[in-house]
Enzyme design. Structure first.
Site, PDB file in Angstrom:
ATOM      1  N   HIS A 147       0.844  -1.205   0.000  1.00 23.89           N
ATOM      2  CA  HIS A 147       0.000   0.000   0.000  1.00 23.89           C
ATOM      3  C   HIS A 147       0.874   1.248   0.000  1.00 23.89           C
ATOM      4  CE1 HIS A 147      -3.675   2.206   0.458  1.00 23.89           C
ATOM      5  NE2 HIS A 147      -3.343   2.721   1.620  1.00 23.89           N
ATOM      6  N   ARG A 152      -6.801  -1.020  -6.870  1.00 24.07           N
ATOM      7  CA  ARG A 152      -7.704  -0.979  -5.705  1.00 24.07           C
ATOM      8  C   ARG A 152      -8.269   0.415  -5.473  1.00 24.07           C
ATOM      9  NH1 ARG A 152      -3.152  -3.277  -2.766  1.00 24.07           N
ATOM     10  NH2 ARG A 152      -3.113  -1.307  -1.625  1.00 24.07           N
ATOM     11  N   TYR A 210     -24.430  29.329  19.708  1.00 21.73           N
ATOM     12  CA  TYR A 210     -23.550  29.076  20.861  1.00 21.73           C
ATOM     13  C   TYR A 210     -22.306  29.953  20.791  1.00 21.73           C
ATOM     14  CZ  TYR A 210     -26.131  24.764  21.905  1.00 21.73           C
ATOM     15  OH  TYR A 210     -27.088  23.846  22.230  1.00 21.73           O
ATOM     16  N   CYS A 266     -24.337  23.536  15.240  1.00 19.49           N
ATOM     17  CA  CYS A 266     -24.824  22.852  16.449  1.00 19.49           C
ATOM     18  C   CYS A 266     -24.900  21.345  16.185  1.00 19.49           C
ATOM     19  CB  CYS A 266     -26.217  23.350  16.807  1.00 19.49           C
ATOM     20  SG  CYS A 266     -26.331  25.118  17.041  1.00 19.49           S
ATOM     21  N   ASP A 319     -27.587  19.528  15.920  1.00 18.85           N
ATOM     22  CA  ASP A 319     -28.711  19.134  15.064  1.00 18.85           C
ATOM     23  C   ASP A 319     -29.219  20.240  14.145  1.00 18.85           C
ATOM     24  OD1 ASP A 319     -28.978  16.745  16.880  1.00 18.85           O
ATOM     25  OD2 ASP A 319     -29.511  18.361  18.254  1.00 18.85           O
TER      26      ASP A 319
HETATM   27  C1  LIG Z   1      -8.507   2.419   1.557  1.00 21.05           C
HETATM   28  C2  LIG Z   1      -7.573   1.586   0.795  1.00 21.05           C
HETATM   29  C3  LIG Z   1      -7.539   1.632  -0.602  1.00 21.05           C
HETATM   30  C4  LIG Z   1      -8.342   2.615  -1.420  1.00 21.05           C
HETATM   31  O1  LIG Z   1      -7.802   3.896  -1.267  1.00 21.05           O
HETATM   32  P1  LIG Z   1      -8.347   5.152  -2.103  1.00 21.05           P
HETATM   33  O2  LIG Z   1      -7.344   6.194  -1.845  1.00 21.05           O
HETATM   34  O3  LIG Z   1      -9.680   5.470  -1.550  1.00 21.05           O
HETATM   35  O4  LIG Z   1      -8.396   4.706  -3.515  1.00 21.05           O
HETATM   36  C5  LIG Z   1      -6.713   0.745  -1.261  1.00 21.05           C
HETATM   37  N1  LIG Z   1      -5.952  -0.136  -0.566  1.00 21.05           N
HETATM   38  C6  LIG Z   1      -5.948  -0.200   0.778  1.00 21.05           C
HETATM   39  C7  LIG Z   1      -5.080  -1.185   1.485  1.00 21.05           C
HETATM   40  C8  LIG Z   1      -6.745   0.661   1.517  1.00 21.05           C
HETATM   41  O5  LIG Z   1      -6.729   0.618   2.848  1.00 21.05           O
END
Ligand SMILES: *Cc1c(COP(=O)(O)O)cnc(C)c1O
Length: 390
Positions: A185, A241, A285, A332, A334
């Site tokens: 990642h 992904r 507030y 606020c 709500d």
């Molecule tokens: C959240 C996530 C993604 C997707 O990320 P985006 O930036 O929303 O495209 C892909 N791989 C992993 C491991 C993630 O945690």
């Protein structure tokens, strides 16, 4: 637009509260255009050619509603769904979603039997976890589907790229595990400067070379989130992904906008109160805002208790009759108060909080008001706000 359904709360209430008749609800709701999500998915699939697409739908599909979005993308042909947690996967299986589902997060040993029972793909992020999965699969008499997680420079979960070999070797000797994928990642793929991301990609490719070096078939390799999809064609590998891009929102203001996508979510309410306020009479507030002239204010039934963030106080705008007006005073729990100057708005008139047709309020802009990122804007809209699918 026709509303076809209102989603159930997520997560489902353990109290089994009776559902409330729509007619008595306050008018605040989120509208999700599922055809836009399908369109965005197609744009992404066209862009990546032969690579497969895993739709990442964690956190209630980035606030868009997990089950309806998952069913839409399964029908559109998504190869896999990625989620953060086991319970999200169980929810999709119970809803009848049958596409492969990878749970991206870290696992605990006691959870493994449930992964196997619901046919969810596990992330093996250490040798110990892999062996625990192998044991649990043997006990259950099933084969576990696994993706190996390599940490190439995020320092979150996964074995380090410089000590990944024992995990890959162990996976070859497990008797009850099918290693179907290997992934990493990016920490900075949505940045202007891609130096770190390129280094992560190189490290990952060096790790996956393990298979070719031994004459073995390489499992499906994946690393590209939305940022990498937009900016690093070389990172597509076997599968991408995307999360936020499926919803038509960009991961950062800096990222190259190389794929055409459309926001799928709008957040709307209606005026429930109208008043004229005297100059010098503080509003809300803390009395943080005071008009210097006679002006008209309307009250809108939404607040930080819905995820309309308090940090946007003094910054946010809404749209009424196609024109923007400032939210005044503090947000606020709500309610918010809007200064409409000397224009008119009546009880029941529509107020657009996010989205809209002309001059839309986009998630990136709202993020800027709250000094956060678009991801948090979307995932903060909580389950008190009904989702309506159009
Ligand atoms: C959240 C996530 C993604 C997707 O990320 P985006 O930036 O929303 O495209 C892909 N791989 C992993 C491991 C993630 O945690």
């Amino acid at each position: 637009m026709i509303a076809i359904s209102v989603s159930v709360p997520y997560p489902p209430s353990p109290l089994h509260e009776p559902t409330i008749d729509e007619g008595v609800l306050r008018p605040t709701h989120v509208e999700i255009d599922l055809s836009r999500i399908t369109g965005n998915y197609r744009s992404i699939q066209d862009h990546v050619g032969d690579a497969k697409v895993m739709a990442v739908l964690k956190a209630n599909a980035y606030g868009h509603g997990l089950v309806p979005v998952a069913k839409t993308l399964e029908a559109a042909g998504a190869h896999m769904i990625g989620l953060a947690y086991l319970e999200e996967g169980i929810r999709l299986r119970r809803a009848g979603v049958s596409v492969p589902i990878l749970i991206l997060g870290g696992i605990l040993g006691r959870q493994i039997p449930s992964y196997l029972a619901y046919d969810l793909t596990l992330t093996a992020s250490s040798v110990d976890k892999l062996l625990a999965i192998d044991d649990a699969a043997a006990q259950a008499g099933v084969r576990a589907k696994v993706h190996l997680k390599i940490d190439t420079g995020m320092e979150r979960i996964g074995v380090h790229w410089y000590s990944a070999t024992p995990l890959l070797e162990a996976s070859l000797t497990c008797k009850n595990v099918d290693v179907q994928g290997i992934f990493s990642h990016f920490a900075n793929a949505d940045a202007l400067d891609l130096t770190h991301a390129r280094m992560q990609l190189e490290r990952f490719l060096a790790v996956t070379q393990f298979y070719a070096d031994r004459g073995l078939k390489t499992p499906m390799r994946h690393i590209a989130n939305s940022g990498a999809l937009l900016q690093m064609p070389e990172a597509r590998l076997d599968l991408v992904r995307p999360g936020i891009l499926l919803f038509g929102v960009h991961p950062s203001p800096d990222v190259r906008r190389s794929i055409r996508v459309w926001p799928a979510l709008s957040w709307k309410s209606r005026v429930v109160y109208f008043k004229v306020v005297q100059p010098g009479h503080p509003v809300g507030y803390g009395g943080t805002w005071t008009s210097d002239k006679l002006t008209r204010l309307v009250t809108v039934p939404v607040g930080y208790g819905d995820g309309y963030m308090r940090a946007m106080s003094g910054q946010a705008q809404v749209m009424i009759h196609g024109k923007r007006y400032p939210v005044v005073g503090r947000v606020c729990m709500d309610q918010v108060v809007v200064d409409i100057g000397w224009d008119s708005a009546h009880n029941g008139d529509e107020v657009v909080l996010l989205g809209g047709e002309s001059e839309p309020i986009c998630a990136e802009e709202m993020a800027n008001w709250a000094n956060t990122i678009s991801y948090e804007v979307l995932t903060n809209i909580n389950t008190r706000v009904p989702r309506v699918y159009v």
